[in-house]
Design an enzyme around this catalytic site. Structure first.
Site, PDB file in Angstrom:
ATOM      1  CG  HIS A  44      -2.099  -1.006   0.972  1.00 60.25           C
ATOM      2  ND1 HIS A  44      -3.206  -0.747   0.192  1.00 60.25           N
ATOM      3  CD2 HIS A  44      -2.235  -2.276   1.400  1.00 60.25           C
ATOM      4  CE1 HIS A  44      -3.990  -1.817   0.174  1.00 60.25           C
ATOM      5  NE2 HIS A  44      -3.421  -2.761   0.901  1.00 60.25           N
ATOM      6  N   GLY A 136      -8.125 -13.966  -8.616  1.00 57.97           N
ATOM      7  CA  GLY A 136      -8.547 -13.292  -7.391  1.00 57.97           C
ATOM      8  C   GLY A 136      -7.781 -13.731  -6.152  1.00 57.97           C
ATOM      9  CB  SER A 141      -5.164 -13.335 -11.768  1.00 61.01           C
ATOM     10  OG  SER A 141      -6.186 -12.693 -11.035  1.00 61.01           O
ATOM     11  CG  ASP A 186      -0.407  -5.366  -8.705  1.00 56.11           C
ATOM     12  OD1 ASP A 186       0.477  -5.296  -7.837  1.00 56.11           O
ATOM     13  OD2 ASP A 186      -1.629  -5.371  -8.444  1.00 56.11           O
TER      14      ASP A 186
HETATM   15  C1  GLA Z   1      -3.103  -4.198  -5.089  1.00 57.91           C
HETATM   16  C2  GLA Z   1      -2.884  -3.070  -6.092  1.00 57.91           C
HETATM   17  C3  GLA Z   1      -1.429  -2.574  -6.068  1.00 57.91           C
HETATM   18  C4  GLA Z   1      -0.995  -2.250  -4.636  1.00 57.91           C
HETATM   19  C5  GLA Z   1      -1.338  -3.402  -3.682  1.00 57.91           C
HETATM   20  C6  GLA Z   1      -1.052  -3.066  -2.244  1.00 57.91           C
HETATM   21  O1  GLA Z   1      -2.361  -5.330  -5.482  1.00 57.91           O
HETATM   22  O2  GLA Z   1      -3.180  -3.513  -7.408  1.00 57.91           O
HETATM   23  O3  GLA Z   1      -1.295  -1.449  -6.893  1.00 57.91           O
HETATM   24  O4  GLA Z   1      -1.545  -1.044  -4.199  1.00 57.91           O
HETATM   25  O5  GLA Z   1      -2.695  -3.784  -3.785  1.00 57.91           O
HETATM   26  O6  GLA Z   1       0.303  -2.883  -2.043  1.00 57.91           O
END
Ligand code: GLA
Length: 393
Positions: A44, A136, A141, A186
């Site tokens: 986060h 999920g 994914s 991600d």
């Molecule tokens: C999800 C979001 C990422 C990131 C994480 C927490 O995976 O897609 O961008 O904020 O939560 O670190």
């Protein structure tokens, strides 16, 4: 013991077989794959312009297909756990209007990527998707699907190949077509991941530093709790808003620019919840910088301690953990040879990541299995490459 998963070539072979069944005729001409990810530390923090330390997984999404002459797109997913129709057909808008999201939900990632692709206009095509990334499960994914589709489309019409721009386009796809205001982590690591390395990503400058992670005596174990709480979707935008509010009260562009001194000074201007959210983010960014150094120097004990601190902060200050994730972490930490363990990803279910001595793998899995109430899935993973085109020869 730990789950085995299909290789990239097995997934590609399966996709080609389904393509033949669904479309007959010529064999597909283009293929690409993109990995899911696990975040080692830095949770986060990405949407606060902070630091993250994920690695790309050997679990991937594969897309195979061919361009067609018309303006229609047909996509089939071979995902076993999809509870929606597996085939979708839609027309590409010819007048530059937007491709609206709709049903089935999984197709919105495809539509979003078409919408934000940097080599517009996208031609008609047909394609098949296969994946080994659990849907999920907190291993991205969705990012792996977006990046795989983007990379597949790059085989049909080339853009300038800029990798960071690819990640940003896929993040936009997630914002507009999946309605998730995610950070860049991600998609970034799915595009730029590197075999044998974690990536220390600076989400403000969008620069990444590869951190070697290929010690034979070290294992990265992912444990999927196989639970997903309904809060998962709604709490994410709330956390993001709380962070923005905190930054604005502190007079900063983002929490990346704030120190703990700034936060303490402003304490009476923040309510307790906002204070705790901001404190997690400020400390987690610092922890991530320290963790990257520890990993580089082979200081696994130190790295493990930081992982546990991160988990506790996500549980107590940021409040995105849940009973199942806490139990998995506690159980793993009881085993000798385990350096550290924490929830990974957005939270409210999904997975934990555990760093341990290779020799402790079997007893860790057995112990966690015994202690945990549910039915977890284990993956022993190694840092893998990011998205790439695949040869169909
Ligand atoms: C999800 C979001 C990422 C990131 C994480 C927490 O995976 O897609 O961008 O904020 O939560 O670190």
């Amino acid at each position: 013991m730990s789950s085995s998963f299909p290789t990239v070539s097995e997934l590609a072979a399966e996709a080609r077989r389904v393509y033949g069944e669904e479309f007959g005729g010529d064999a597909p001409r283009a293929a690409a794959c993109a990995p899911g990810r696990v975040n080692l530390i830095g949770e986060h923090t990405d949407y606060n312009q902070g630091l993250v330390l994920p690695m790309a997984l050997p679990l991937v999404t594969v897309v195979v297909g061919s361009q067609t002459s018309g303006k229609d797109v047909t996509v089939v997913t071979a995902a076993k756990d999809a509870d929606e129709p597996r085939r979708v057909t839609f027309s590409l808008p010819s007048d530059g209007s937007t491709l609206a999201p709709g049903l089935p939900g999984w197709a919105n990632y495809v539509k979003g990527v078409i919408q934000h692709h940097r080599a517009l206009p996208v031609p008609g095509f047909r394609a098949v998707i296969t994946s080994s990334v659990p849907l999920g499960g907190g291993l991205s994914s969705s990012a792996s699907l977006e990046v795989a589709v983007y990379t597949f489309l790059q085989q049909l019409m080339q853009d300038d190949g800029d990798k960071v721009s690819t990640a940003v386009a896929c993040q936009q796809a997630e914002h507009t077509h999946a309605g998730v205001p995610c950070g860049i982590m991600d998609q970034f690591v799915s595009v730029l991941g590197r075999e044998g390395h974690a990536l220390l990503i600076d989400c403000r400058s969008l620069e990444a530093t590869p951190v070697p992670l290929r010690d034979q005596d070290l294992v990265i174990l992912i444990t999927n709790s196989n639970v997903r709480h309904s809060l998962a979707g709604s709490e994410y935008p709330t956390r993001r808003r709380q962070c923005e509010e905190a930054a604005s009260i502190l007079g900063k562009d983002s929490l990346r620019d704030a120190t703990m001194e700034d936060l303490e000074e402003a304490r009476d201007r923040l309510d307790d919840v906002t204070y705790r959210r901001a404190r997690h983010v400020i400390e987690e960014i610092e922890r991530t910088a320290r963790a990257a150094k520890a990993l580089e120097g082979g200081a696994y004990e130190e790295f493990g301690r930081l992982m546990v601190e991160s988990h506790n902060s996500l549980r107590d200050l940021y409040e995105v953990s849940c009973r199942e994730l806490d139990e998995l972490v506690s159980a793993a930490m009881e085993v000798e040879g385990v350096f550290g363990s924490r929830m990974t990803g957005g939270g409210f279910g999904g997975c934990t990541v555990t760093l341990l001595q290779t020799s402790a793998t079997e007893r860790t899995i057995l112990h966690v299995q015994e202690r945990f109430g549910g039915t977890p899935t284990f993956y022993v993973t190694t840092p893998s490459d990011g998205a790439r085109a695949l040869s169909l020869l």
